[in-house]
Design an enzyme around this catalytic site. Structure first.
Site, short mmCIF file in Angstrom:
data_model
loop_
_atom_site.label_atom_id
_atom_site.label_comp_id
_atom_site.label_asym_id
_atom_site.label_seq_id
_atom_site.Cartn_x
_atom_site.Cartn_y
_atom_site.Cartn_z
N GLY A 292 0.80 -1.21 0.00
CA GLY A 292 0.00 0.00 0.00
C GLY A 292 0.83 1.27 0.00
CB SER A 293 -0.08 4.67 1.18
OG SER A 293 -1.29 4.75 0.42
CB VAL A 294 4.56 1.91 3.35
CG1 VAL A 294 3.71 1.97 4.62
CG2 VAL A 294 4.50 0.54 2.73
#
Length: 572
Positions: A292-294
């Site tokens: 995801g957004s990491v």
């Protein structure tokens, strides 16, 4: 008076001798009988000797088997200790019972007695073994002292014991996935135990150099105190947010040492059967996931390091992007032009995708390769999964990869790549053994510039101290925490589902001079209570904060409240 001369006396004796022997056995017969008796005795002795030889032969087989088996099972393993000398794994002596089936007098009596004191033995299997007439058959390994005493008290002929080494893990589940486990023959199955066998221990054991010998302990980089903290906080989060699994990692950014690593559900290596359960797999290094957004950390670092994007640039995020039949939107869109820091702290998919497009698809593939995110990560653990890459790395794939969809990597790969963004730009291979900074620098590869690393540290800190940042619940006063959230929807039947997520918070501290990366991943967390969202900022971020709050003093990182309370100047 008549006198008998000496000569006459001699003649009389000579004449009387034949008359005295007339009714006696001849000397030849006596000799014959003596010879016969001697032969009889010799024959008896030969018979006895032959019988003894036969008995010796029947005893030699199980005795030789016993010696061979004893030599095999007495092979020692070195103690495993943490970086402070705390014992993680050690050998203890235990008794195992076996049978010489040919010496069993009454099989029924033996079966009844053994199954009475060892009720877990299968009577039918036991009976077949005792009726096999085999010289050596195992009956039960690793008896408790009480069980061994009970078997001994049965007094059964043909039943005997061998002493063997049994592996014992004092910490139980605390560090199971790191230390690993062994089989019943004390051979490594998983984790560091397996690594030692493959690296050198199995060869020494095969050569007989480890039989009942005390070896030097093997020290790991893990800090057992920090390991306990990580497991404890991840376990609390899994319970509080009703997640199905969790991962926690603490990594030294300057040496690559894995100070702590926990994957839940875990297992107790003292119960080796648990290690085979799929649900207890090591998700930290052996599982691959869309993070995801990491992943936006890597996209922003790539764009800044390329020189095609500066931290003062802006990207239009007013409306979604249509590409390849897909629509890319923002979870909480601002619907306006966003600066690079705003793209990061508001976690804009649109802005991140446009940042990637400004850099290029080929540049993305090359950059992620430099960070080690497109190939299998090598560690001392045997459980290392290879990443899942898109079948076609085209523009659409590159845009989704820019915000963490379409590529699956291990949590450990994510932590290692992030350490490079925090430590001045050096990618350092991870290790579960102690390593100095000089040794790490000899292995390091410069993957981003020090200036890019400094910019990423600024953005990480901004995401925690800014009121709109998704990582503000990870803040720990005095420790200057920074980080990035990731809330990735899971895939079912080939489609993303909005009600099942894998949340993560990727952080480092202290941000003015990062020493450690801390990563927490929670699988399918639920809202803490009704009405609250189940995003990473609400569950993974505070879990990281709890770990840092407890572990930082153990790691020698002292709080600095005056600096931590100073506001960060933001300039776009």
């Amino acid at each position: 008076m008549a006198y008998i001369t000496e000569t006459e006396s001699f003649l009389q004796v000579r004449k009387a001798k034949p008359r005295a022997a007339a009714g006696s056995i001849s000397s030849g017969a006596v000799k014959s009988r003596v010879y016969i008796a001697m032969l009889a005795f010799v024959g008896v002795y030969i018979a006895f000797g032959a019988r003894l030889a036969m008995l010796a032969e029947t005893i030699d087989v199980p005795q030789s088997v016993r010696l061979t088996e004893q030599d095999r099972i007495s092979a020692s393993r070195p103690d495993l200790i943490d970086r402070n000398g705390e014992i993680l794994a050690t050998d203890i002596k235990t008794a195992s019972v076996f049978a010489d089936a040919r010496r069993i007098i009454d099989v029924n009596e033996a079966v009844d007695g053994l199954t009475r004191v060892l009720p877990d033995l299968d009577a039918d299997i036991l009976r077949r073994r005792l009726e096999s007439r085999s010289a050596f058959v195992w009956l039960k390994r690793e008896l408790t002292p009480e069980q061994a005493r009970a078997v001994h008290d049965l007094g059964l002929p043909g039943i005997d014991f061998l002493t063997e080494n049994q592996r014992f893990y004092p910490g139980g589940t605390t560090a199971g996935h790191i230390v690993g486990s062994v089989n019943i023959d004390n051979q490594g199955l998983t984790g560091i135990e397996r690594h030692l066998d493959k690296d050198w221990l199995a060869d020494l054991q095969a050569a007989g150099f480890t039989a009942d010998r005390r070896m030097e302990p093997v020290k790991l980089a893990m800090d057992l105190r920090v390991q306990h903290v990580v497991r404890d906080e991840v376990a609390k989060a899994v319970e509080l947010y009703k997640a199905i699994a969790g991962v926690g990692i603490v990594l030294n950014v300057h040496t690559g040492e894995v100070v702590a690593m926990s994957s839940l559900p875990d297992y107790d290596p003292n119960d080796r059967s648990q290690a085979l359960e799929q649900i207890r797999m090591n998700r930290a290094t052996g599982g691959v996931f869309e993070m995801g957004s990491v992943f936006k950390s890597f996209t922003v670092a790539m764009a800044l390091d390329s020189g095609k994007v500066s931290i003062n640039d802006s990207f239009d995020a007013t409306k979604p992007i249509r590409a390849g039949g897909r629509t890319i939107t923002d979870f909480h869109g601002k619907h306006r032009v966003l600066s690079v820091p705003e793209v990061f702290i508001y976690s804009s998919n649109i802005g991140t995708a446009k940042m990637m497009l400004a850099t290029g698809v080929d540049a993305q593939k090359e950059f992620l390769g430099k960070l080690g995110l497109t190939s299998r990560l090598e560690t001392e653990l045997p459980e290392n999964a290879a990443p899942l890459l898109p079948p076609k790395w085209n523009e659409l794939a590159a845009m989704t990869i820019s915000f963490g969809h379409g590529i699956s990597v291990t949590p450990m790969q994510t932590a290692v790549a992030t350490a490079a963004l925090m430590n001045g730009g050096k990618l350092i291979p991870p290790t579960f053994f102690p390593r100095t900074e000089d040794e790490a620098n000899a292995l390091a590869k410069q993957v981003v510039s020090p200036q890019t690393s400094k910019a990423m540290r600024y953005l990480y800190r901004l995401n925690v101290v800014n009121a709109g940042g998704s990582g503000k619940r990870a803040e720990v006063p005095g420790y200057i925490v920074g980080g990035k959230t990731g809330t990735a929807e899971k895939i079912e039947n080939g489609r993303y589902v909005s009600n099942k997520r894998r949340n993560s918070f990727l952080s480092a501290f202290p941000m003015d001079d990062p020493q450690y990366v801390v990563l927490v991943v929670l699988d399918e967390p639920k809202p803490e209570r009704e009405g609250l969202p189940a995003t990473a900022g609400m569950n993974a971020a505070p879990t990281v904060g709890a770990i840092i709050r407890r572990a930082a003093p153990m790691l020698g990182v002292m709080p600095r409240f005056s600096e931590g309370e100073e506001p960060i100047e933001i300039s776009y």
